[in-house]
Write a protein that holds these residues in place. Structure first.
Motif, PDB file in Angstrom:
ATOM      1  N   ASP A  98      50.702  -5.644   1.615  1.00  0.00           N
ATOM      2  CA  ASP A  98      49.779  -6.774   1.546  1.00  0.00           C
ATOM      3  C   ASP A  98      48.705  -6.712   2.625  1.00  0.00           C
ATOM      4  OD1 ASP A  98      51.222  -8.074  -0.576  1.00  0.00           O
ATOM      5  OD2 ASP A  98      52.732  -8.646   0.900  1.00  0.00           O
ATOM      6  N   ALA A  99      49.060  -6.165   3.786  1.00  0.00           N
ATOM      7  CA  ALA A  99      48.131  -6.153   4.914  1.00  0.00           C
ATOM      8  C   ALA A  99      48.430  -4.962   5.807  1.00  0.00           C
ATOM      9  CB  ALA A  99      48.249  -7.452   5.705  1.00  0.00           C
ATOM     10  N   ILE A 100      47.473  -4.653   6.676  1.00  0.00           N
ATOM     11  CA  ILE A 100      47.629  -3.563   7.640  1.00  0.00           C
ATOM     12  C   ILE A 100      47.656  -4.146   9.045  1.00  0.00           C
ATOM     13  CG2 ILE A 100      46.488  -1.562   8.669  1.00  0.00           C
ATOM     14  CD1 ILE A 100      45.456  -0.849   5.878  1.00  0.00           C
ATOM     15  N   VAL A 101      48.660  -3.764   9.807  1.00  0.00           N
ATOM     16  CA  VAL A 101      48.734  -4.124  11.221  1.00  0.00           C
ATOM     17  C   VAL A 101      48.332  -2.890  12.015  1.00  0.00           C
ATOM     18  CG1 VAL A 101      50.254  -4.806  13.114  1.00  0.00           C
ATOM     19  CG2 VAL A 101      50.528  -5.861  10.867  1.00  0.00           C
ATOM     20  N   HIS A 102      47.207  -2.991  12.700  1.00  0.00           N
ATOM     21  CA  HIS A 102      46.647  -1.857  13.429  1.00  0.00           C
ATOM     22  C   HIS A 102      46.964  -2.020  14.916  1.00  0.00           C
ATOM     23  CE1 HIS A 102      42.883   0.896  14.080  1.00  0.00           C
ATOM     24  NE2 HIS A 102      43.891   1.210  14.883  1.00  0.00           N
ATOM     25  N   ILE A 103      47.869  -1.177  15.418  1.00  0.00           N
ATOM     26  CA  ILE A 103      48.251  -1.225  16.823  1.00  0.00           C
ATOM     27  C   ILE A 103      47.240  -0.420  17.642  1.00  0.00           C
ATOM     28  CG2 ILE A 103      50.086  -0.857  18.507  1.00  0.00           C
ATOM     29  CD1 ILE A 103      50.897  -2.716  16.243  1.00  0.00           C
ATOM     30  N   VAL A 104      46.680  -1.066  18.651  1.00  0.00           N
ATOM     31  CA  VAL A 104      45.659  -0.429  19.489  1.00  0.00           C
ATOM     32  C   VAL A 104      46.163  -0.368  20.934  1.00  0.00           C
ATOM     33  CG1 VAL A 104      43.244  -0.460  20.210  1.00  0.00           C
ATOM     34  CG2 VAL A 104      43.892  -1.452  17.997  1.00  0.00           C
ATOM     35  N   ARG A 105      46.121   0.798  21.505  1.00  0.00           N
ATOM     36  CA  ARG A 105      46.581   0.942  22.893  1.00  0.00           C
ATOM     37  C   ARG A 105      45.580   0.327  23.859  1.00  0.00           C
ATOM     38  NH1 ARG A 105      48.897   6.399  25.927  1.00  0.00           N
ATOM     39  NH2 ARG A 105      48.659   5.641  28.063  1.00  0.00           N
ATOM     40  N   CYS A 106      46.067  -0.636  24.647  1.00  0.00           N
ATOM     41  CA  CYS A 106      45.237  -1.305  25.646  1.00  0.00           C
ATOM     42  C   CYS A 106      45.930  -1.277  27.010  1.00  0.00           C
ATOM     43  CB  CYS A 106      44.947  -2.744  25.229  1.00  0.00           C
ATOM     44  SG  CYS A 106      43.923  -2.891  23.740  1.00  0.00           S
ATOM     45  N   ASP A 124      39.474   4.583  19.322  1.00  0.00           N
ATOM     46  CA  ASP A 124      40.721   4.706  18.558  1.00  0.00           C
ATOM     47  C   ASP A 124      40.643   3.956  17.239  1.00  0.00           C
ATOM     48  OD1 ASP A 124      41.515   6.101  20.752  1.00  0.00           O
ATOM     49  OD2 ASP A 124      43.031   4.665  21.416  1.00  0.00           O
ATOM     50  N   ILE A 125      40.075   2.745  17.293  1.00  0.00           N
ATOM     51  CA  ILE A 125      39.930   1.952  16.067  1.00  0.00           C
ATOM     52  C   ILE A 125      39.031   2.684  15.076  1.00  0.00           C
ATOM     53  CG2 ILE A 125      38.899  -0.161  15.117  1.00  0.00           C
ATOM     54  CD1 ILE A 125      39.909  -1.609  17.638  1.00  0.00           C
ATOM     55  N   GLU A 129      40.001   3.804  11.267  1.00  0.00           N
ATOM     56  CA  GLU A 129      39.195   3.245  10.174  1.00  0.00           C
ATOM     57  C   GLU A 129      38.524   4.358   9.376  1.00  0.00           C
ATOM     58  OE1 GLU A 129      37.296  -0.456   8.508  1.00  0.00           O
ATOM     59  OE2 GLU A 129      39.249   0.313   9.095  1.00  0.00           O
ATOM     60  N   THR A 130      38.046   5.392  10.064  1.00  0.00           N
ATOM     61  CA  THR A 130      37.414   6.519   9.376  1.00  0.00           C
ATOM     62  C   THR A 130      38.401   7.228   8.459  1.00  0.00           C
ATOM     63  OG1 THR A 130      35.832   6.880  11.182  1.00  0.00           O
ATOM     64  CG2 THR A 130      36.248   8.741   9.700  1.00  0.00           C
ATOM     65  N   GLU A 131      39.632   7.412   8.927  1.00  0.00           N
ATOM     66  CA  GLU A 131      40.635   8.080   8.098  1.00  0.00           C
ATOM     67  C   GLU A 131      40.978   7.248   6.864  1.00  0.00           C
ATOM     68  OE1 GLU A 131      41.381  11.171   8.536  1.00  0.00           O
ATOM     69  OE2 GLU A 131      40.102  11.114  10.312  1.00  0.00           O
ATOM     70  N   VAL A 220      41.139  -5.280  25.878  1.00  0.00           N
ATOM     71  CA  VAL A 220      41.362  -6.335  24.875  1.00  0.00           C
ATOM     72  C   VAL A 220      40.031  -6.880  24.375  1.00  0.00           C
ATOM     73  CG1 VAL A 220      42.311  -8.645  24.490  1.00  0.00           C
ATOM     74  CG2 VAL A 220      43.638  -6.953  25.773  1.00  0.00           C
ATOM     75  N   ARG A 221      39.058  -7.010  25.277  1.00  0.00           N
ATOM     76  CA  ARG A 221      37.745  -7.503  24.857  1.00  0.00           C
ATOM     77  C   ARG A 221      37.090  -6.551  23.851  1.00  0.00           C
ATOM     78  NH1 ARG A 221      37.556  -9.928  30.112  1.00  0.00           N
ATOM     79  NH2 ARG A 221      36.992  -7.958  31.126  1.00  0.00           N
ATOM     80  N   GLN A 222      37.317  -5.252  24.018  1.00  0.00           N
ATOM     81  CA  GLN A 222      36.788  -4.285  23.046  1.00  0.00           C
ATOM     82  C   GLN A 222      37.361  -4.545  21.656  1.00  0.00           C
ATOM     83  OE1 GLN A 222      36.801  -0.037  23.971  1.00  0.00           O
ATOM     84  NE2 GLN A 222      36.913  -0.503  26.176  1.00  0.00           N
ATOM     85  N   VAL A 223      38.667  -4.795  21.616  1.00  0.00           N
ATOM     86  CA  VAL A 223      39.322  -5.049  20.329  1.00  0.00           C
ATOM     87  C   VAL A 223      38.796  -6.341  19.719  1.00  0.00           C
ATOM     88  CG1 VAL A 223      41.525  -5.414  19.165  1.00  0.00           C
ATOM     89  CG2 VAL A 223      41.389  -3.815  21.089  1.00  0.00           C
ATOM     90  N   ARG A 224      38.671  -7.373  20.533  1.00  0.00           N
ATOM     91  CA  ARG A 224      38.185  -8.667  20.023  1.00  0.00           C
ATOM     92  C   ARG A 224      36.757  -8.548  19.479  1.00  0.00           C
ATOM     93  NH1 ARG A 224      41.863 -12.481  20.904  1.00  0.00           N
ATOM     94  NH2 ARG A 224      43.096 -12.504  22.832  1.00  0.00           N
ATOM     95  N   LYS A 225      35.926  -7.771  20.138  1.00  0.00           N
ATOM     96  CA  LYS A 225      34.542  -7.611  19.694  1.00  0.00           C
ATOM     97  C   LYS A 225      34.487  -6.975  18.314  1.00  0.00           C
ATOM     98  CE  LYS A 225      30.097  -5.687  21.197  1.00  0.00           C
ATOM     99  NZ  LYS A 225      29.401  -4.901  22.263  1.00  0.00           N
ATOM    100  N   ILE A 226      35.303  -5.950  18.099  1.00  0.00           N
ATOM    101  CA  ILE A 226      35.343  -5.284  16.794  1.00  0.00           C
ATOM    102  C   ILE A 226      35.915  -6.223  15.735  1.00  0.00           C
ATOM    103  CG2 ILE A 226      36.453  -3.412  15.499  1.00  0.00           C
ATOM    104  CD1 ILE A 226      36.263  -1.755  18.129  1.00  0.00           C
ATOM    105  N   ALA A 227      36.987  -6.926  16.085  1.00  0.00           N
ATOM    106  CA  ALA A 227      37.614  -7.847  15.137  1.00  0.00           C
ATOM    107  C   ALA A 227      36.667  -8.978  14.750  1.00  0.00           C
ATOM    108  CB  ALA A 227      38.888  -8.422  15.744  1.00  0.00           C
TER     109      ALA A 227
END
Length: 364
Positions: A98-106, A124-125, A129-131, A220-227
């Motif tokens: 149903d959904a993808i949980v993307h774990i990002v190393r921070c 990393d994200i 995403e490219t793959e 974490v701010r990098q991840v939030r910006k992309i999200a």
């Protein structure tokens, strides 16, 4: 089951640590064979204090929570869609989630090597995403070949399907995911048939060190910006802490979390975010034999909710007797709910609400 999700991420981002911690929470974990590779599948009970309270009131002999299924997808590295790390085979395992949980190393840890040599959440994200996009592009190209045959044979609506498939191909070829775009009901039906990876909603999990829990790091701010750009959700979890929480006796976990300044575990927050992201709600059935939680989509009507329990109940649906969880808590028991006129009788058009306690009347 509540929902199922595929966990993706680069090697050494803490994906396996989180998976093991999450699925150790009273989980039934098993290996499901797919081709020659066996991804890890964990089934986790959804924590819900309301269910425990219902069991107390109805003196239920059994409690049956709803569940979430996590599929741990290994082998994703740059080039996975072309077979690097056998990633293309693993990607096929999450086409039906149903959904993808993307774990990002921070987190920084000199003892845990990063596959790309340094910690960089944005990079990393983009790799993952490219793959996913490249895997979808291959799927859509195969679909185009099939649809072109339909067009040549003169099948009805084949031209419309061909045009839409070409639109999907153009988006993916530009490096853009499929999700988050307006589609007609017919286009949604076609998308459902193809099971594209980038059509699935994504929940980003920023995996931080214990020391960084509770503060906003640059990672974490990098991840939030992309999200934010993708209108996706982000939760911050420490795989290290989650492993420590699960290792404790259940009664000791709240105190440990409180010491860390956490109101709830990462698992609880992940499940809540998943429910919100997918638009899911919970209804209950309760009695002396058992109290049970059921998951349905927002907007589900009473007959379809009954069908979650048994298909015969949907076919023979007559009515639903409904009491709100909040009313039951105020009244203290089902008898008092009835005496105060708060037990409602609803028909086929009734839309289920979160927390409804339902008793279905049906004929076989």
């Amino acid at each position: 089951m509540g929902f199922n999700c595929g966990i993706v991420g680069l090697p050494n981002v803490g994906k396996s640590t989180l998976f093991n911690a999450l699925t150790a929470a009273g989980a039934a974990v098993a290996n499901y064979p797919f081709c020659t590779i066996e991804p890890n599948v964990g089934v986790v009970e959804v924590p819900d204090d309301r269910l425990d309270r219902l069991a107390e009131i109805f003196k239920s002999k059994k409690i049956v929570p709803t569940t979430v299924e996590f599929v741990d997808i290994a082998g994703l590295v740059k080039g996975a869609s072309q077979g690097e790390g056998l990633g293309n085979k693993f990607l096929s395992h999450i086409r039906n989630v149903d959904a993808i949980v993307h774990i990002v190393r921070c987190f920084e840890n000199p003892d845990v090597a990063h596959v790309s040599g340094s910690v960089d959440p944005a990079r990393d994200i983009e790799i993952i995403e490219t793959e996913l996009i490249l895997a979808d592009l291959e799927t859509v190209e195969r679909r185009l070949q099939t649809v072109e045959k339909k067009v040549r044979s003169g099948e009805a609506k084949a031209a419309e399907e061909h045009a839409f498939t070409q639109q999907l191909h153009a988006l993916l070829a530009k490096g853009e995911p499929i999700r988050g775009r307006p589609y007609t009901p017919e286009q949604m039906r076609l998308l459902h048939e193809v099971h594209l990876l980038t059509d699935k909603p994504v929940l980003y999990v920023a995996n931080v060190s214990e020391a960084d829990l509770g503060r906003e790091t640059d990672y974490v701010r990098q991840v939030r910006k992309i999200a934010e750009r993708e209108a996706a959700r982000v939760i911050v979890i420490s795989g290290q802490v989650e492993a420590e929480v699960i290792a404790l006796p259940k009664e000791d976990r709240p105190a440990f979390l409180k010491e860390l300044g956490l109101a709830e575990s990462g698992l609880d927050r992940l499940i809540q975010a998943g429910y919100q992201m997918l638009g899911l709600i919970t209804f209950f059935t309760a009695g002396e034999p058992e109290s049970r939680a059921w998951t349905v989509s927002q907007g589900t009507k009473a007959p379809q909710a009954a069908g979650k329990i048994h298909s015969d109940m949907e076919k023979g649906f007559i009515r639903a007797e409904v009491m709100a969880y909040s009313d039951l808590m105020v009244c203290g028991n089902a008898t008092s709910v009835r005496e105060r006129g708060l037990l409602r009788v609803e028909g086929r058009d009734y839309v289920i609400r979160d927390g409804d306690i339902l008793h279905f009347r049906f004929q076989v």
